[in-house]
Enzyme design. Structure first.
Site, PDB file in Angstrom:
ATOM      1  CB  ALA A  10      -5.363   9.302   7.184  1.00 56.88           C
ATOM      2  NE  ARG A  15       4.635  -1.551   2.362  1.00 57.81           N
ATOM      3  CZ  ARG A  15       4.756  -2.280   3.473  1.00 57.81           C
ATOM      4  NH1 ARG A  15       5.444  -3.413   3.457  1.00 57.81           N
ATOM      5  NH2 ARG A  15       4.177  -1.891   4.595  1.00 57.81           N
ATOM      6  CD  GLN A  73      -2.535  11.804   9.547  1.00 57.85           C
ATOM      7  OE1 GLN A  73      -2.964  10.809   8.966  1.00 57.85           O
ATOM      8  NE2 GLN A  73      -1.416  11.793  10.253  1.00 57.85           N
ATOM      9  N   GLY A  78       2.216  10.497  10.391  1.00 57.37           N
ATOM     10  CA  GLY A  78       2.377   9.380  11.299  1.00 57.37           C
ATOM     11  C   GLY A  78       1.116   9.020  12.062  1.00 57.37           C
ATOM     12  CG  ASN A 378     -46.073 -21.678 -22.876  1.00 54.15           C
ATOM     13  OD1 ASN A 378     -45.563 -22.515 -22.161  1.00 54.15           O
ATOM     14  ND2 ASN A 378     -45.704 -21.508 -24.141  1.00 54.15           N
TER      15      ASN A 378
END
Length: 464
Positions: A10, A15, A73, A78, A378
């Site tokens: 979640a 970063r 969530q 956390g 061909n």
């Protein structure tokens, strides 16, 4: 004993510096979350639940059809709060709950199976996967008693000097007794500084309640690599690529300069196939036995039967080739093209949404789009099918045994009958019956002496 797997996915992944959720970045040919789900499925759990939040719709779309269930969530509060989000789905499941992370994709099924077996055998409230690092900076330290029971996990910022001197670290991977997990998880208090609920605190909560938490050390710490930056993503991708190349070579595939070759996780290759340097085999590609994949070729989501020869710098996407076909070099084959047995596609030939019949040849400099080409046809150099009129695509059909002369232009919709001949440099706009000769070009006009006269005129009238 029932096993449920919860994958925490979640987070924002700030970063990574990306507008895309971290777990949707790709390594080894799959998104990170897909890699984790693939590993979880090898454990044959009763249920897999992914806890999603940031870009939940996109994450769910990436896992569509995988059988994964989703818990949401609502706020990023956390890891303990994230895990708690799955309680309504799993509280009545019983058995064991294995906790994984959507950004830790390198864990092997063997390592996780060892963790599960240890939990089953010893029967503690939980077992934590741990490892020892020469430099444990940044990791939570394992605090254990003399019997090896884990009493707490201390994070880097909260540890004393003695605690931070410990080298045994927490991986974040846990296997819980389901009943005890859901009973005590809600007792975790928010961290004073961040206000978040950390899953690491459940160890201390269980210990205070008189329950045992065990640690299981693992030797291959590189499996614990978490992805937080593009540098770590690249390192993860290299590991997946190395694993896949090793797997293929041990299965009987020859790979020249394997460090240069890219093979996605879902690719299948038969014995005695040769993969030359810098080839890329992507997506759900399947390659048969005794094939050759030329240097710097790119094959994606395609199927090649036994004995197919792919020349260097050839691109194949969403197409298939039957046994003995020869493709390239420098060919482009795409969009559900089907190359039948022993057909030849040569250099600088492009096929799009086309069937090239068994034994047919298009050896040089051609574009064949939306075409159905029969056996042993061909196709001369420079031939194109004009399949687009500016608004719609139209089909070209060439019957078996037909001969299309060089530099021909077939304006679709058009049919060329079996055994017919198309004269070189013809523009064909009408259907050609079987066994016919069609020539669609202006008559050649020769004016003798014209060039000499022109030169004399230019000399008499020089430019100012």
């Amino acid at each position: 004993m029932n096993l449920s797997v919860v994958i925490l996915a979640a987070g924002l992944g700030t970063r990574m510096k990306s507008k895309r959720a971290k777990v949707l970045h790709r390594a080894g040919g799959l998104t990170l979350i897909e890699q984790v789900v693939a590993t979880a499925k090898q454990l044959q759990p009763e249920r897999i639940v992914a806890v999603v939040g940031h870009q939940a719709e996109q994450v769910e779309a990436a896992l569509e059809g995988s059988g994964v269930e989703f818990a949401h969530q609502a706020e990023q509060k956390g890891t303990a709060d994230a895990l708690l989000s799955s309680r309504d789905l799993l509280a009545n499941q019983g058995g064991l709950v294995l906790v994984l992370y959507g950004d830790v994709p390198l864990l092997s099924a063997g390592t996780l199976q060892h963790l599960i077996e240890s939990q089953k055998k010893n029967g503690p409230a939980a077992t934590i996967l741990t490892t020892e690092l020469e430099d444990p900076t940044g990791y939570g330290r394992i605090i254990a008693d003399a019997l090896g029971n884990v009493q707490a996990i201390v994070e880097q910022k909260a540890g004393t000097l003695d605690q931070l001197a410990l080298c045994r670290v927490n991986s974040g991977i846990y296997c819980f007794q389901s009943e005890l997990l859901w009973q005590y998880l809600a007792e975790i208090s928010p961290h004073p500084a961040s206000g978040e609920y950390y899953l690491t605190d459940v160890v201390e909560v269980l210990h205070r309640a008189g329950h045992t938490v065990r640690a299981l050390d693992m030797e291959e710490w590189s499996e614990l690599l978490g992805i937080n930056t593009r540098l770590e993503l690249a390192a993860c991708d290299r590991v997946f690529r190395d694993r896949k190349v090793r797997e293929m070579m041990l299965a009987g595939v020859t790979i020249e300069k394997p460090e240069t070759v890219t093979i996605d996780n879902g690719v299948e290759i038969g014995e005695d196939t040769l993969i030359e340097p810098f080839a890329q085999l992507l997506g759900k590609t399947k390659i048969g036995k005794d094939c050759r994949i030329g240097a710097s070729s790119i094959i994606q989501d395609s199927e090649l039967a036994d004995g197919v020869d792919v020349g260097p710098f050839t691109m194949i996407a969403a197409s298939r080739a039957d046994a003995g076909a020869h493709l390239g070099p420098y060919a482009r084959i795409r969009m559900n093209t089907h190359i039948e047995r022993d057909a030849f596609v040569g250099n600088f030939v492009e096929l799009k949404k086309t069937r090239l019949g068994a034994g047919a040849k298009a050896q040089h400099l051609a574009y064949l789009g939306d075409a159905d080409i029969g056996e042993k046809v061909n196709i001369g150099a420079g031939t194109i099918t004009c399949n687009y009129d500016g608004h719609e695509k139209h089909a070209t059909k060439i019957g078996a045994g037909a001969f299309v002369g060089s530099n021909s232009t077939l304006v679709a919709p058009v049919e060329v009958g079996e055994g017919s001949y198309i004269g070189a440099a013809s523009i064909i706009t009408k259907h050609v019956p079987a066994d016919s000769l069609a020539v669609g070009r202006a008559h050649q006009v020769v004016k003798e002496g014209w060039a000499a006269t022109r030169r004399e005129q230019r000399k008499a009238s020089p430019k100012p």
